[in-house]
Design a protein around this motif. Structure first.
Motif, PDB file in Angstrom:
ATOM      1  N   MET A 172       0.868  -1.188   0.000  1.00  0.00           N
ATOM      2  CA  MET A 172       0.000   0.000   0.000  1.00  0.00           C
ATOM      3  C   MET A 172       0.899   1.231   0.000  1.00  0.00           C
ATOM      4  SD  MET A 172      -3.052   0.999   2.665  1.00  0.00           S
ATOM      5  CE  MET A 172      -3.934  -0.500   2.256  1.00  0.00           C
ATOM      6  N   SER A 173       0.579   2.199  -0.845  1.00  0.00           N
ATOM      7  CA  SER A 173       1.398   3.391  -0.969  1.00  0.00           C
ATOM      8  C   SER A 173       1.184   4.326   0.208  1.00  0.00           C
ATOM      9  CB  SER A 173       1.073   4.112  -2.284  1.00  0.00           C
ATOM     10  OG  SER A 173      -0.261   4.552  -2.261  1.00  0.00           O
ATOM     11  N   ALA A 174       2.094   5.266   0.344  1.00  0.00           N
ATOM     12  CA  ALA A 174       2.010   6.237   1.447  1.00  0.00           C
ATOM     13  C   ALA A 174       0.741   7.069   1.396  1.00  0.00           C
ATOM     14  CB  ALA A 174       3.256   7.137   1.431  1.00  0.00           C
ATOM     15  N   PRO A 175       0.342   7.595   0.215  1.00  0.00           N
ATOM     16  CA  PRO A 175      -0.923   8.361   0.171  1.00  0.00           C
ATOM     17  C   PRO A 175      -2.128   7.546   0.626  1.00  0.00           C
ATOM     18  CG  PRO A 175       0.361   8.743  -1.811  1.00  0.00           C
ATOM     19  CD  PRO A 175       1.043   7.617  -1.070  1.00  0.00           C
ATOM     20  N   GLU A 176      -2.134   6.241   0.243  1.00  0.00           N
ATOM     21  CA  GLU A 176      -3.257   5.395   0.645  1.00  0.00           C
ATOM     22  C   GLU A 176      -3.249   5.172   2.150  1.00  0.00           C
ATOM     23  OE1 GLU A 176      -2.700   1.938  -1.697  1.00  0.00           O
ATOM     24  OE2 GLU A 176      -3.846   2.695  -3.415  1.00  0.00           O
ATOM     25  N   ASP A 177      -2.033   5.041   2.727  1.00  0.00           N
ATOM     26  CA  ASP A 177      -1.925   4.889   4.182  1.00  0.00           C
ATOM     27  C   ASP A 177      -2.462   6.124   4.901  1.00  0.00           C
ATOM     28  OD1 ASP A 177      -0.879   2.401   3.959  1.00  0.00           O
ATOM     29  OD2 ASP A 177       1.223   3.044   4.090  1.00  0.00           O
ATOM     30  N   GLU A 178      -2.120   7.265   4.355  1.00  0.00           N
ATOM     31  CA  GLU A 178      -2.578   8.521   4.959  1.00  0.00           C
ATOM     32  C   GLU A 178      -4.101   8.644   4.878  1.00  0.00           C
ATOM     33  OE1 GLU A 178      -0.528  11.609   2.992  1.00  0.00           O
ATOM     34  OE2 GLU A 178       1.436  11.113   3.853  1.00  0.00           O
ATOM     35  N   GLN A 179      -4.693   8.292   3.746  1.00  0.00           N
ATOM     36  CA  GLN A 179      -6.154   8.353   3.583  1.00  0.00           C
ATOM     37  C   GLN A 179      -6.844   7.399   4.559  1.00  0.00           C
ATOM     38  OE1 GLN A 179      -6.976   7.560  -0.524  1.00  0.00           O
ATOM     39  NE2 GLN A 179      -6.245   9.568  -1.231  1.00  0.00           N
ATOM     40  N   LEU A 180      -6.281   6.183   4.683  1.00  0.00           N
ATOM     41  CA  LEU A 180      -6.865   5.188   5.575  1.00  0.00           C
ATOM     42  C   LEU A 180      -6.802   5.670   7.034  1.00  0.00           C
ATOM     43  CD1 LEU A 180      -8.125   2.411   5.831  1.00  0.00           C
ATOM     44  CD2 LEU A 180      -5.835   1.433   6.018  1.00  0.00           C
ATOM     45  N   ALA A 181      -5.672   6.282   7.381  1.00  0.00           N
ATOM     46  CA  ALA A 181      -5.519   6.797   8.745  1.00  0.00           C
ATOM     47  C   ALA A 181      -6.519   7.932   9.004  1.00  0.00           C
ATOM     48  CB  ALA A 181      -4.085   7.278   8.963  1.00  0.00           C
ATOM     49  N   ALA A 182      -6.722   8.762   7.977  1.00  0.00           N
ATOM     50  CA  ALA A 182      -7.661   9.880   8.132  1.00  0.00           C
ATOM     51  C   ALA A 182      -9.089   9.367   8.318  1.00  0.00           C
ATOM     52  CB  ALA A 182      -7.572  10.794   6.913  1.00  0.00           C
ATOM     53  N   VAL A 183      -9.444   8.332   7.544  1.00  0.00           N
ATOM     54  CA  VAL A 183     -10.775   7.736   7.663  1.00  0.00           C
ATOM     55  C   VAL A 183     -10.961   7.129   9.051  1.00  0.00           C
ATOM     56  CG1 VAL A 183     -12.278   5.887   6.854  1.00  0.00           C
ATOM     57  CG2 VAL A 183     -11.082   7.326   5.212  1.00  0.00           C
ATOM     58  N   ALA A 184      -9.921   6.456   9.545  1.00  0.00           N
ATOM     59  CA  ALA A 184     -10.007   5.822  10.869  1.00  0.00           C
ATOM     60  C   ALA A 184     -10.204   6.874  11.958  1.00  0.00           C
ATOM     61  CB  ALA A 184      -8.744   5.013  11.139  1.00  0.00           C
ATOM     62  N   LYS A 185      -9.470   8.005  11.818  1.00  0.00           N
ATOM     63  CA  LYS A 185      -9.625   9.078  12.804  1.00  0.00           C
ATOM     64  C   LYS A 185     -11.029   9.673  12.747  1.00  0.00           C
ATOM     65  CE  LYS A 185      -4.784  10.489  13.009  1.00  0.00           C
ATOM     66  NZ  LYS A 185      -3.807  11.588  12.739  1.00  0.00           N
ATOM     67  N   ALA A 186     -11.571   9.822  11.533  1.00  0.00           N
ATOM     68  CA  ALA A 186     -12.922  10.375  11.382  1.00  0.00           C
ATOM     69  C   ALA A 186     -13.953   9.442  12.015  1.00  0.00           C
ATOM     70  CB  ALA A 186     -13.230  10.594   9.905  1.00  0.00           C
ATOM     71  N   VAL A 187     -13.786   8.140  11.783  1.00  0.00           N
ATOM     72  CA  VAL A 187     -14.699   7.161  12.381  1.00  0.00           C
ATOM     73  C   VAL A 187     -14.632   7.217  13.896  1.00  0.00           C
ATOM     74  CG1 VAL A 187     -15.157   4.703  12.666  1.00  0.00           C
ATOM     75  CG2 VAL A 187     -14.694   5.622  10.383  1.00  0.00           C
ATOM     76  N   GLU A 188     -13.410   7.351  14.424  1.00  0.00           N
ATOM     77  CA  GLU A 188     -13.228   7.414  15.879  1.00  0.00           C
ATOM     78  C   GLU A 188     -13.897   8.655  16.459  1.00  0.00           C
ATOM     79  OE1 GLU A 188      -9.596   7.431  19.183  1.00  0.00           O
ATOM     80  OE2 GLU A 188      -9.157   7.328  17.021  1.00  0.00           O
ATOM     81  N   ARG A 189     -13.724   9.807  15.759  1.00  0.00           N
ATOM     82  CA  ARG A 189     -14.364  11.055  16.230  1.00  0.00           C
ATOM     83  C   ARG A 189     -15.878  10.921  16.230  1.00  0.00           C
ATOM     84  NH1 ARG A 189     -10.359  13.586  13.043  1.00  0.00           N
ATOM     85  NH2 ARG A 189     -11.885  13.909  11.366  1.00  0.00           N
ATOM     86  N   ASN A 190     -16.422  10.357  15.156  1.00  0.00           N
ATOM     87  CA  ASN A 190     -17.879  10.195  15.077  1.00  0.00           C
ATOM     88  C   ASN A 190     -18.398   9.247  16.157  1.00  0.00           C
ATOM     89  OD1 ASN A 190     -18.187  11.901  12.891  1.00  0.00           O
ATOM     90  ND2 ASN A 190     -17.949  10.261  11.371  1.00  0.00           N
ATOM     91  N   SER A 191     -17.621   8.229  16.456  1.00  0.00           N
ATOM     92  CA  SER A 191     -18.018   7.285  17.494  1.00  0.00           C
ATOM     93  C   SER A 191     -18.086   7.975  18.853  1.00  0.00           C
ATOM     94  CB  SER A 191     -17.032   6.117  17.532  1.00  0.00           C
ATOM     95  OG  SER A 191     -17.367   5.215  18.573  1.00  0.00           O
ATOM     96  N   ARG A 192     -17.090   8.834  19.126  1.00  0.00           N
ATOM     97  CA  ARG A 192     -17.098   9.567  20.394  1.00  0.00           C
ATOM     98  C   ARG A 192     -18.300  10.504  20.471  1.00  0.00           C
ATOM     99  NH1 ARG A 192     -11.345   9.974  19.589  1.00  0.00           N
ATOM    100  NH2 ARG A 192     -11.629  12.103  18.793  1.00  0.00           N
ATOM    101  N   ARG A 193     -18.621  11.157  19.335  1.00  0.00           N
ATOM    102  CA  ARG A 193     -19.766  12.067  19.315  1.00  0.00           C
ATOM    103  C   ARG A 193     -21.081  11.318  19.556  1.00  0.00           C
ATOM    104  NH1 ARG A 193     -17.952  15.412  13.898  1.00  0.00           N
ATOM    105  NH2 ARG A 193     -16.320  16.684  14.894  1.00  0.00           N
ATOM    106  N   VAL A 194     -21.222  10.154  18.922  1.00  0.00           N
ATOM    107  CA  VAL A 194     -22.432   9.346  19.107  1.00  0.00           C
ATOM    108  C   VAL A 194     -22.575   8.933  20.567  1.00  0.00           C
ATOM    109  CG1 VAL A 194     -23.535   7.142  18.570  1.00  0.00           C
ATOM    110  CG2 VAL A 194     -22.550   8.521  16.732  1.00  0.00           C
ATOM    111  N   THR A 195     -21.455   8.538  21.173  1.00  0.00           N
ATOM    112  CA  THR A 195     -21.483   8.136  22.580  1.00  0.00           C
ATOM    113  C   THR A 195     -21.898   9.305  23.467  1.00  0.00           C
ATOM    114  OG1 THR A 195     -19.731   6.508  22.192  1.00  0.00           O
ATOM    115  CG2 THR A 195     -20.122   7.197  24.469  1.00  0.00           C
ATOM    116  N   ALA A 196     -21.348  10.499  23.155  1.00  0.00           N
ATOM    117  CA  ALA A 196     -21.695  11.687  23.943  1.00  0.00           C
ATOM    118  C   ALA A 196     -23.162  12.059  23.761  1.00  0.00           C
ATOM    119  CB  ALA A 196     -20.799  12.857  23.538  1.00  0.00           C
ATOM    120  N   LEU A 197     -23.656  11.962  22.515  1.00  0.00           N
ATOM    121  CA  LEU A 197     -25.065  12.274  22.257  1.00  0.00           C
ATOM    122  C   LEU A 197     -25.981  11.278  22.958  1.00  0.00           C
ATOM    123  CD1 LEU A 197     -24.983  13.251  18.467  1.00  0.00           C
ATOM    124  CD2 LEU A 197     -25.499  14.766  20.400  1.00  0.00           C
TER     125      LEU A 197
END
Length: 207
Positions: free
Chosen positions: A1-26
């Protein structure tokens, strides 16, 4: 997997984690609000009963609500109203909408007077001293000598409510009143006087 793809995957994972925290708080916030609403509802509920909107029996239109209201009223009359020696209900009381109306508001006034949060001793005293004796007196006057056989077809109590006298002339009065409230009412016409005379004679015959 190329570096750009790694970065995109990491960004998606962080976004999912943020949304999960928001759902839990809501979710926690919704649970908190539900608890607060339950507390408010309990505080507004008189004597542990379901809150009852101000309703008139004579204006009842919902059959299911009317059945529920009457069942509640009957249970209350047995537990409270009929405990007093001056409280009388003839066998035909359910055929008298005015009596049901009187008892219905007395029942709700009793619930408000004894409400754990909103009730007060002055309200309780007013119910005992003024409201209950007043209703008992009017109910006795309305049905003290009545019986169910008097509600059969053709009897006086079986007739529908009489219409308001001279109702056909209401428009004239309404227009005059809104035009000038301080002006004298329109002078009665010969036709109106004749209708009034007929109404008066019918009233005398009934009494």
């Amino acid at each position: 997997m190329s570096a750009p793809e790694d970065e995109q995957l990491a960004a998606v994972a962080k976004a999912v984690e943020r949304n999960s925290r928001r759902v839990t708080a809501l979710d926690a916030l919704v649970r908190q609000l539900a608890g607060e609403l339950a507390e408010v509802a309990a505080a507004l509920t008189p004597s542990g009963e379901a809150p009852t909107a101000v309703r008139s029996w004579m204006l009842a239109q919902d059959p299911e609500q009317a059945v529920t209201d009457l069942a509640d009223l009957i249970a209350w009359t047995r537990r409270v109203y009929l405990r007093y020696p001056d409280a009388v209900l003839s066998a035909c009381w359910l055929w008298h909408p005015d009596v049901i109306e009187e008892l219905w508001w007395l029942r709700r006034a009793h619930a408000e007077a004894f409400d754990p949060q909103a009730g007060t001793w002055p309200r309780v005293g007013d119910w005992h001293e003024r409201q209950r004796p007043g209703v008992a007196k009017r109910v006795r006057a309305a049905i003290g000598t009545c019986e169910l056989s008097l509600h059969r077809t053709g009897t006086a109590h079986a007739r529908p409510a009489a219409p308001a006298p001279l109702a056909d002339h209401a428009e004239l009065i309404a227009i005059a009143w809104t035009k000038d409230a301080l002006a004298p009412r329109p002078e009665p016409t010969d036709e109106q006087l004749h209708e009034a005379d007929i109404h008066t004679r019918q009233q005398h015959r009934r009494t």
